[in-house]
Design an enzyme around this catalytic site. Sequence first.
Site, short mmCIF file in Angstrom:
data_model
loop_
_atom_site.label_atom_id
_atom_site.label_comp_id
_atom_site.label_asym_id
_atom_site.label_seq_id
_atom_site.Cartn_x
_atom_site.Cartn_y
_atom_site.Cartn_z
N ASP A 168 0.81 -1.22 0.00
CA ASP A 168 0.00 0.00 0.00
C ASP A 168 0.85 1.27 0.00
OD1 ASP A 168 -2.72 -0.61 -0.21
OD2 ASP A 168 -2.91 -1.09 1.93
N ARG A 217 0.51 -1.89 7.46
CA ARG A 217 1.08 -0.64 6.93
C ARG A 217 2.03 0.05 7.91
NH1 ARG A 217 -2.74 3.28 3.64
NH2 ARG A 217 -0.68 3.81 2.85
N ARG A 234 -9.92 5.45 10.86
CA ARG A 234 -8.47 5.29 10.95
C ARG A 234 -7.87 6.18 12.05
NH1 ARG A 234 -6.45 2.71 6.26
NH2 ARG A 234 -8.10 1.31 5.56
N HIS A 246 -11.35 7.47 4.89
CA HIS A 246 -10.37 8.52 5.13
C HIS A 246 -11.03 9.85 4.75
CE1 HIS A 246 -6.43 5.98 4.67
NE2 HIS A 246 -6.51 6.40 5.91
N CYS A 265 -4.71 10.12 -2.65
CA CYS A 265 -4.06 9.08 -1.84
C CYS A 265 -2.63 8.85 -2.29
CB CYS A 265 -4.83 7.77 -1.94
SG CYS A 265 -6.51 7.84 -1.34
#
Length: 280
Positions: free
Chosen positions: A76, A101, A150, A179, A273
């Site tokens: 990612d 991550r 998150r 997000h 992103c």
Amino acid sequence: MIETESLRDLRVSRTREYLMCPPERFAVAYSINPWMDPGSPVDTDLALAQWAGLRDTLIQLGHTVHVLEAQPDLPDMVFAANGAFSVDGTVLGARFRYPQRTAEAGAHERWYAATGWRYVPANHVNEGEGDFAYLPGAHGGLVLAGYGYRTEPPAHAEAQEVLGRPVVSLRLIDPRFYHLDTALAAISDDNIAYYPSAFSLGSRQVLAQMFPDAVLADETDALAFGLNLVSDNRHVVLPAEAAGMAAKLWDAGYVPVTVDLGELKKGGGSVKCCIAELRA
Ligand code: ARG
């Protein structure tokens, strides 16, 4: 439309510095958001070509793109927005929510350390520009911050202390828009575009009060990742799929520039992103 045309002519683009990471290791190997289906194949070469198209578009618009090297076992990492959040030369490091991550934060930290930034590691979970947006021209510099999936609320207070800017907390309520940058974007120094239904009622009221001139997206726009954009104050780079959003931005006096990032959408991300803005 004469008024909008003159507004567009007056909109001056400001050059930006961005950090991006090529999707050399991109894969959907696990699922940490509703867009990710580990069962459906990913074409890494196509992802790389689309990513290069985005990078080239930004360069053609006059911006500088720095490149962070992709690391093994971090599929990612192409979503570079999540690695940190910088304002006026100070960088608040990320602290990822999911173990898959976690190691990305260190890769970003090493990059900032090597390039002379003031880097402050985070104590609370925050996913960088995924959940933090910055408006330099609102109230002398304003941070909008998302929580619900998150980034944890205490990270918002931490950002305010580290960056010395007011932070407005906004609650996300739709797991597809996990997000902040999937549901809201800065389109100028002091204005935003957003999808109201992605936010709690109270947060929606706050946004309506603070940004009466915001460009409002609908569900189709948001599902096409039409809010996952970067703007230089004049040009707004957004996914080609988000044609309706591009039209709304044009009507509001901006110049939409579209890129195809369809392969990266399988990871649950698009234009914004893939980009961390560097605010020196
Ligand atoms: N697969 C990534 C994750 O779920 C996508 C991150 C998208 N990044 C963003 N800024 N919205 O963490």
